[in-house]
Design a protein around this motif. Structure first.
Motif, PDB file in Angstrom:
ATOM      1  N   GLN A   9     -24.708  -5.300   2.851  1.00 24.88           N
ATOM      2  CA  GLN A   9     -24.384  -4.305   3.873  1.00 24.88           C
ATOM      3  C   GLN A   9     -23.647  -3.116   3.262  1.00 24.88           C
ATOM      4  O   GLN A   9     -23.878  -1.969   3.665  1.00 24.88           O
ATOM      5  N   LEU A  10     -22.768  -3.367   2.310  1.00 25.98           N
ATOM      6  CA  LEU A  10     -22.020  -2.287   1.682  1.00 25.98           C
ATOM      7  C   LEU A  10     -22.909  -1.355   0.869  1.00 25.98           C
ATOM      8  O   LEU A  10     -22.497  -0.243   0.542  1.00 25.98           O
ATOM      9  N   SER A  11     -24.101  -1.799   0.548  1.00 26.36           N
ATOM     10  CA  SER A  11     -25.024  -0.956  -0.208  1.00 26.36           C
ATOM     11  C   SER A  11     -25.668   0.116   0.670  1.00 26.36           C
ATOM     12  O   SER A  11     -26.263   1.067   0.150  1.00 26.36           O
ATOM     13  N   PHE A  12     -25.555  -0.029   2.005  1.00 24.57           N
ATOM     14  CA  PHE A  12     -26.106   0.959   2.926  1.00 24.57           C
ATOM     15  C   PHE A  12     -24.998   1.915   3.368  1.00 24.57           C
ATOM     16  O   PHE A  12     -23.874   1.476   3.634  1.00 24.57           O
ATOM     17  N   PRO A  13     -25.277   3.209   3.475  1.00 25.13           N
ATOM     18  CA  PRO A  13     -24.274   4.158   4.001  1.00 25.13           C
ATOM     19  C   PRO A  13     -23.908   3.799   5.435  1.00 25.13           C
ATOM     20  O   PRO A  13     -24.797   3.535   6.254  1.00 25.13           O
ATOM     21  N   PRO A  14     -22.632   3.764   5.780  1.00 22.75           N
ATOM     22  CA  PRO A  14     -22.217   3.403   7.147  1.00 22.75           C
ATOM     23  C   PRO A  14     -22.828   4.304   8.216  1.00 22.75           C
ATOM     24  O   PRO A  14     -23.182   3.835   9.298  1.00 22.75           O
ATOM     25  N   ILE A  15     -22.965   5.591   7.927  1.00 26.41           N
ATOM     26  CA  ILE A  15     -23.514   6.512   8.917  1.00 26.41           C
ATOM     27  C   ILE A  15     -24.966   6.163   9.224  1.00 26.41           C
ATOM     28  O   ILE A  15     -25.411   6.243  10.369  1.00 26.41           O
ATOM     29  N   LEU A  16     -25.721   5.738   8.190  1.00 24.50           N
ATOM     30  CA  LEU A  16     -27.117   5.360   8.402  1.00 24.50           C
ATOM     31  C   LEU A  16     -27.204   4.108   9.267  1.00 24.50           C
ATOM     32  O   LEU A  16     -28.021   4.038  10.205  1.00 24.50           O
ATOM     33  N   LEU A  17     -26.369   3.116   8.962  1.00 19.51           N
ATOM     34  CA  LEU A  17     -26.364   1.881   9.742  1.00 19.51           C
ATOM     35  C   LEU A  17     -25.945   2.143  11.181  1.00 19.51           C
ATOM     36  O   LEU A  17     -26.540   1.612  12.130  1.00 19.51           O
ATOM     37  N   ALA A  18     -24.928   2.989  11.362  1.00 22.20           N
ATOM     38  CA  ALA A  18     -24.462   3.310  12.711  1.00 22.20           C
ATOM     39  C   ALA A  18     -25.540   4.060  13.498  1.00 22.20           C
ATOM     40  O   ALA A  18     -25.728   3.809  14.696  1.00 22.20           O
ATOM     41  N   LEU A  19     -26.239   4.958  12.847  1.00 31.06           N
ATOM     42  CA  LEU A  19     -27.311   5.700  13.504  1.00 31.06           C
ATOM     43  C   LEU A  19     -28.407   4.762  14.010  1.00 31.06           C
ATOM     44  O   LEU A  19     -28.890   4.885  15.137  1.00 31.06           O
ATOM     45  N   VAL A  20     -28.794   3.810  13.159  1.00 30.48           N
ATOM     46  CA  VAL A  20     -29.844   2.866  13.541  1.00 30.48           C
ATOM     47  C   VAL A  20     -29.387   2.008  14.717  1.00 30.48           C
ATOM     48  O   VAL A  20     -30.131   1.809  15.691  1.00 30.48           O
ATOM     49  N   LEU A  21     -28.167   1.505  14.656  1.00 32.71           N
ATOM     50  CA  LEU A  21     -27.662   0.621  15.711  1.00 32.71           C
ATOM     51  C   LEU A  21     -27.502   1.358  17.032  1.00 32.71           C
ATOM     52  O   LEU A  21     -27.825   0.814  18.100  1.00 32.71           O
ATOM     53  N   VAL A  22     -27.007   2.598  16.984  1.00 37.09           N
ATOM     54  CA  VAL A  22     -26.847   3.365  18.219  1.00 37.09           C
ATOM     55  C   VAL A  22     -28.209   3.686  18.825  1.00 37.09           C
ATOM     56  O   VAL A  22     -28.395   3.641  20.048  1.00 37.09           O
ATOM     57  N   ALA A  23     -29.189   3.996  17.963  1.00 34.27           N
ATOM     58  CA  ALA A  23     -30.538   4.269  18.458  1.00 34.27           C
ATOM     59  C   ALA A  23     -31.144   3.035  19.120  1.00 34.27           C
ATOM     60  O   ALA A  23     -31.883   3.148  20.105  1.00 34.27           O
ATOM     61  N   VAL A  24     -30.811   1.841  18.604  1.00 29.58           N
ATOM     62  CA  VAL A  24     -31.345   0.601  19.165  1.00 29.58           C
ATOM     63  C   VAL A  24     -30.582   0.188  20.422  1.00 29.58           C
ATOM     64  O   VAL A  24     -31.183  -0.189  21.441  1.00 29.58           O
ATOM     65  N   LEU A  25     -29.243   0.268  20.373  1.00 31.00           N
ATOM     66  CA  LEU A  25     -28.419  -0.215  21.479  1.00 31.00           C
ATOM     67  C   LEU A  25     -28.342   0.767  22.631  1.00 31.00           C
ATOM     68  O   LEU A  25     -28.117   0.377  23.775  1.00 31.00           O
ATOM     69  N   GLY A  26     -28.491   2.062  22.347  1.00 27.43           N
ATOM     70  CA  GLY A  26     -28.398   3.065  23.394  1.00 27.43           C
ATOM     71  C   GLY A  26     -27.010   3.677  23.474  1.00 27.43           C
ATOM     72  O   GLY A  26     -26.093   3.295  22.729  1.00 27.43           O
ATOM     73  N   GLN A  27     -26.830   4.647  24.366  1.00 21.98           N
ATOM     74  CA  GLN A  27     -25.567   5.340  24.524  1.00 21.98           C
ATOM     75  C   GLN A  27     -24.622   4.574  25.433  1.00 21.98           C
ATOM     76  O   GLN A  27     -25.040   3.836  26.305  1.00 21.98           O
ATOM     77  N   GLY A  28     -23.339   4.769  25.203  1.00 21.65           N
ATOM     78  CA  GLY A  28     -22.316   4.086  25.972  1.00 21.65           C
ATOM     79  C   GLY A  28     -21.148   3.712  25.082  1.00 21.65           C
ATOM     80  O   GLY A  28     -21.307   3.561  23.864  1.00 21.65           O
ATOM     81  N   LYS A  29     -19.977   3.561  25.673  1.00 17.26           N
ATOM     82  CA  LYS A  29     -18.783   3.268  24.892  1.00 17.26           C
ATOM     83  C   LYS A  29     -18.873   1.899  24.217  1.00 17.26           C
ATOM     84  O   LYS A  29     -18.533   1.748  23.044  1.00 17.26           O
ATOM     85  N   ALA A  30     -19.336   0.889  24.955  1.00 17.54           N
ATOM     86  CA  ALA A  30     -19.446  -0.456  24.384  1.00 17.54           C
ATOM     87  C   ALA A  30     -20.459  -0.489  23.246  1.00 17.54           C
ATOM     88  O   ALA A  30     -20.219  -1.110  22.194  1.00 17.54           O
TER      89      ALA A  30
END
Length: 294
Positions: free
Chosen positions: A134-155
């Motif tokens: 996991q540390l080999s991936f840039p955090p911003i890239l991982l966060a972008l993918v997860l937000v795109a999958v999970l959708g918008q919202g605070k949780a």
């Protein structure tokens, strides 16, 4: 005549106050926290209440007196929001998300790292290889993918930030716990009838906490920056809850027309908050690390 012993926390505070820059940064963080906490009482407008906004007040310069009969000291944005109010509420959201994401990441990462260090063997190999991957991936890239999958919202945003950051806590906890695990007092504790949970939480974890406190301070600032980046890209919070990143993004297209305040003032607030937290964390690291002497 006996001298009164100084507690470790008081000694830490005394050493922290020796650096005036770090002390000033801590005061700035405290002021921002108070402003964010009491934003509903301080802000003249609720920027989340769309019914209270007027397009006649949109893109007005600092010092403009709007339809609400109060002064917009920092001007207004394209939706007619009072920027001072929007910044206070944006700081409130950013700090909430940063602290919550940092706390959850700390709990998950510390648990994974300490368990891997304590049990060793296959548990260490499997868990730490996952962390290294996991540390080999840039955090911003991982966060972008997860937000795109999970959708918008605070949780959903907090879940994405935790998933992108917990590995840093796990790696730090693993290093600190491995150093403690190899010491004689832990070997002696393991030879007694003490349970594994007691050894981990009463002996290993307290000695690993200084390093984790430093990482937690830095990661809270990084979570705030990451949330602002996602909001700037339109993948953070919904438009009904404007954060600092979204406020900056909304004003970018008006920069060339001279309406600088829409982006500049939220950007200054974000920079001040992140820099102040990093200065505090940097000095705490210097105090807790005996190898660093200034």
């Amino acid at each position: 005549m006996t001298t009164k012993a100084v507690s470790p926390w008081r000694n830490l505070w005394i050493r922290f106050c020796e650096d005036r820059i770090a002390l000033g940064a801590l005061i700035v963080v405290a002021i921002i926290l108070v402003l964010a906490l009491f934003a509903p009482l301080i802000a003249p407008q609720d920027p989340y209440d769309l019914s209270g906004l007027s397009l006649r007040d949109a893109r007005r310069p600092p010092g403009f007196v709007g339809s609400g009969a109060y002064v917009h000291w920092l001007g207004t944005d394209a939706q007619g929001r009072d920027l001072w109010s929007a910044i206070l509420y944006g700081l409130r959201v950013s700090i909430q998300i940063g602290i919550f994401a940092g706390a959850v990441g700390l709990i998950i990462g510390t648990t994974v790292g300490i368990l891997a260090a304590y049990h060793r063997g296959i548990a260490e190999t499997v868990l730490m290889r996952i962390i290294d991957l996991q540390l080999s991936f840039p955090p911003i890239l991982l966060a972008l993918v997860l937000v795109a999958v999970l959708g918008q919202g605070k949780a959903q945003l907090i879940a994405a930030l935790v998933a992108a950051q917990y590995a840093y806590f796990a790696r730090t906890a693993f290093g600190a716990a491995s150093a403690e695990r190899s010491k004689d007092y832990i070997e002696a504790a393991m030879a007694t009838p003490l349970s594994n949970m007691r050894i981990v939480f009463r002996h290993i974890l307290p000695n690993a906490m200084p390093a984790l406190i430093v990482v937690a301070t830095v990661q809270v600032a990084y979570a705030i920056a990451l949330e602002s980046t996602l909001s700037f890209l339109g993948l953070g919070l919904p438009v009904t809850e404007p954060s600092l990143g979204m406020l900056i993004s909304n004003g970018v297209k008006y920069m060339m027309s001279g309406r600088y305040w829409i982006s500049v003032y939220p950007g200054i607030a974000l920079i001040v908050l992140i820099v102040a937290i990093n200065l505090v964390g940097d000095h705490v690291r210097d105090i807790l690390n005996p190898r660093l002497n200034r």
